[in-house]
Design a protein around this motif. Structure first.
Motif, mmCIF file in Angstrom:
data_model
loop_
_atom_site.group_PDB
_atom_site.id
_atom_site.type_symbol
_atom_site.label_atom_id
_atom_site.label_comp_id
_atom_site.label_asym_id
_atom_site.label_seq_id
_atom_site.Cartn_x
_atom_site.Cartn_y
_atom_site.Cartn_z
ATOM 1 N N CYS A 1 0.830 -1.197 0.000
ATOM 2 C CA CYS A 1 0.000 0.000 0.000
ATOM 3 C C CYS A 1 0.873 1.258 0.000
ATOM 4 N N ALA A 2 1.923 1.264 0.798
ATOM 5 C CA ALA A 2 2.828 2.423 0.842
ATOM 6 C C ALA A 2 3.532 2.601 -0.500
ATOM 7 N N ALA A 3 3.988 1.500 -1.090
ATOM 8 C CA ALA A 3 4.660 1.574 -2.388
ATOM 9 C C ALA A 3 3.690 2.068 -3.459
ATOM 10 N N TRP A 4 2.462 1.590 -3.424
ATOM 11 C CA TRP A 4 1.457 2.024 -4.395
ATOM 12 C C TRP A 4 1.177 3.523 -4.243
ATOM 13 N N LYS B 1 23.576 6.035 -6.124
ATOM 14 C CA LYS B 1 23.773 7.348 -6.751
ATOM 15 C C LYS B 1 23.587 7.317 -8.266
ATOM 16 N N SER B 2 23.779 6.170 -8.883
ATOM 17 C CA SER B 2 23.730 6.066 -10.338
ATOM 18 C C SER B 2 22.306 6.303 -10.852
ATOM 19 N N LEU B 3 22.163 7.289 -11.730
ATOM 20 C CA LEU B 3 20.864 7.593 -12.312
ATOM 21 C C LEU B 3 20.334 6.404 -13.111
ATOM 22 N N LYS B 4 21.226 5.708 -13.816
ATOM 23 C CA LYS B 4 20.815 4.550 -14.610
ATOM 24 C C LYS B 4 20.217 3.461 -13.714
ATOM 25 N N HIS B 5 20.864 3.182 -12.585
ATOM 26 C CA HIS B 5 20.357 2.154 -11.670
ATOM 27 C C HIS B 5 19.040 2.585 -11.031
ATOM 28 N N ARG B 6 18.909 3.849 -10.710
ATOM 29 C CA ARG B 6 17.667 4.358 -10.125
ATOM 30 C C ARG B 6 16.517 4.211 -11.124
ATOM 31 N N GLN B 7 16.784 4.520 -12.395
ATOM 32 C CA GLN B 7 15.754 4.382 -13.426
ATOM 33 C C GLN B 7 15.369 2.918 -13.622
ATOM 34 N N GLN B 8 16.348 2.022 -13.547
ATOM 35 C CA GLN B 8 16.057 0.591 -13.666
ATOM 36 C C GLN B 8 15.195 0.118 -12.496
ATOM 37 N N MET B 9 15.472 0.615 -11.316
ATOM 38 C CA MET B 9 14.677 0.224 -10.147
ATOM 39 C C MET B 9 13.249 0.747 -10.247
ATOM 40 N N LEU B 10 13.089 1.976 -10.719
ATOM 41 C CA LEU B 10 11.744 2.528 -10.890
ATOM 42 C C LEU B 10 10.969 1.726 -11.932
ATOM 43 N N ARG B 11 11.647 1.304 -12.979
ATOM 44 C CA ARG B 11 11.006 0.475 -14.001
ATOM 45 C C ARG B 11 10.610 -0.882 -13.412
ATOM 46 N N ALA B 12 11.464 -1.458 -12.575
ATOM 47 C CA ALA B 12 11.146 -2.736 -11.934
ATOM 48 C C ALA B 12 9.931 -2.602 -11.010
ATOM 49 N N VAL B 13 9.826 -1.491 -10.309
ATOM 50 C CA VAL B 13 8.650 -1.250 -9.455
ATOM 51 C C VAL B 13 7.396 -1.169 -10.320
ATOM 52 N N HIS B 14 7.492 -0.460 -11.438
ATOM 53 C CA HIS B 14 6.356 -0.332 -12.357
ATOM 54 C C HIS B 14 5.928 -1.708 -12.872
ATOM 55 N N VAL B 15 6.889 -2.520 -13.296
ATOM 56 C CA VAL B 15 6.584 -3.864 -13.792
ATOM 57 C C VAL B 15 5.991 -4.716 -12.667
ATOM 58 N N ALA B 16 6.491 -4.547 -11.455
ATOM 59 C CA ALA B 16 5.951 -5.300 -10.317
ATOM 60 C C ALA B 16 4.474 -4.989 -10.117
ATOM 61 N N PHE B 17 4.104 -3.711 -10.250
ATOM 62 C CA PHE B 17 2.684 -3.364 -10.112
ATOM 63 C C PHE B 17 1.850 -3.910 -11.259
ATOM 64 N N LEU C 1 10.165 -9.769 -18.774
ATOM 65 C CA LEU C 1 11.582 -9.698 -19.109
ATOM 66 C C LEU C 1 11.826 -8.678 -20.225
ATOM 67 N N GLN C 2 10.967 -8.680 -21.238
ATOM 68 C CA GLN C 2 11.094 -7.699 -22.316
ATOM 69 C C GLN C 2 10.895 -6.282 -21.788
ATOM 70 N N MET C 3 9.940 -6.107 -20.896
ATOM 71 C CA MET C 3 9.698 -4.784 -20.312
ATOM 72 C C MET C 3 10.923 -4.281 -19.546
ATOM 73 N N LEU C 4 11.578 -5.181 -18.835
ATOM 74 C CA LEU C 4 12.749 -4.791 -18.050
ATOM 75 C C LEU C 4 13.966 -4.522 -18.922
ATOM 76 N N LEU C 5 14.107 -5.262 -20.012
ATOM 77 C CA LEU C 5 15.272 -5.104 -20.873
ATOM 78 C C LEU C 5 15.149 -3.943 -21.850
ATOM 79 N N ARG C 6 13.957 -3.631 -22.261
ATOM 80 C CA ARG C 6 13.736 -2.550 -23.236
ATOM 81 C C ARG C 6 13.319 -1.275 -22.513
ATOM 82 N N ALA C 7 14.296 -0.610 -21.961
ATOM 83 C CA ALA C 7 14.039 0.564 -21.121
ATOM 84 C C ALA C 7 13.440 1.737 -21.890
#
Length: 118
Positions: free
Chosen positions: A8-11, A28-44, A61-67
């Protein structure tokens, strides 16, 4: 129950555009932060209540690889709809559970959910 509170908090963070608050500030890496945000989106997307809306693992897997490809907007995950379930983060739910008087009211309404395999 703890998973539901985290979900609920994450949502709420995702809906308000503050999902970066879910990420460890030491990253600190912007690329890693963007990948994590994408993973959260895919998780939802994977937690959508309607099984037909959930992506398959190969699509995930395609969603995670094709940023560069945009992701569809997820629907509310189960048990986070404000009309059917309210979480009280201030601790009043414990007071309501411990109160045995007949005048006590519940912060959550009853809802039937059926779970189907993928």
């Amino acid at each position: 129950m703890a998973f539901l509170v985290v979900q609920c908090a994450a949502w709420n963070h995702f809906q308000t555009g503050t999902a970066e608050d879910l990420i460890d500030p030491n990253i600190k890496s912007l690329k890693h932060r963007q990948q994590m945000l994408r993973a959260v989106h895919v998780a939802f997307l994977c937690m959508q209540e309607c099984p037909n809306l959930r992506p398959s693992m190969s699509v995930c897997l395609q969603m995670l690889l094709r940023a560069e490809e945009p992701l569809p907007a997820p629907t509310n995950p189960p048990f986070t709809d404000e009309l059917t379930m309210e979480f009280d983060f201030e601790g009043d739910s414990e007071r309501l559970l411990s109160d045995t008087s007949s005048s006590a009211t519940s912060v959550a309404t009853m809802m039937y959910s059926a779970f189907y395999p993928r």
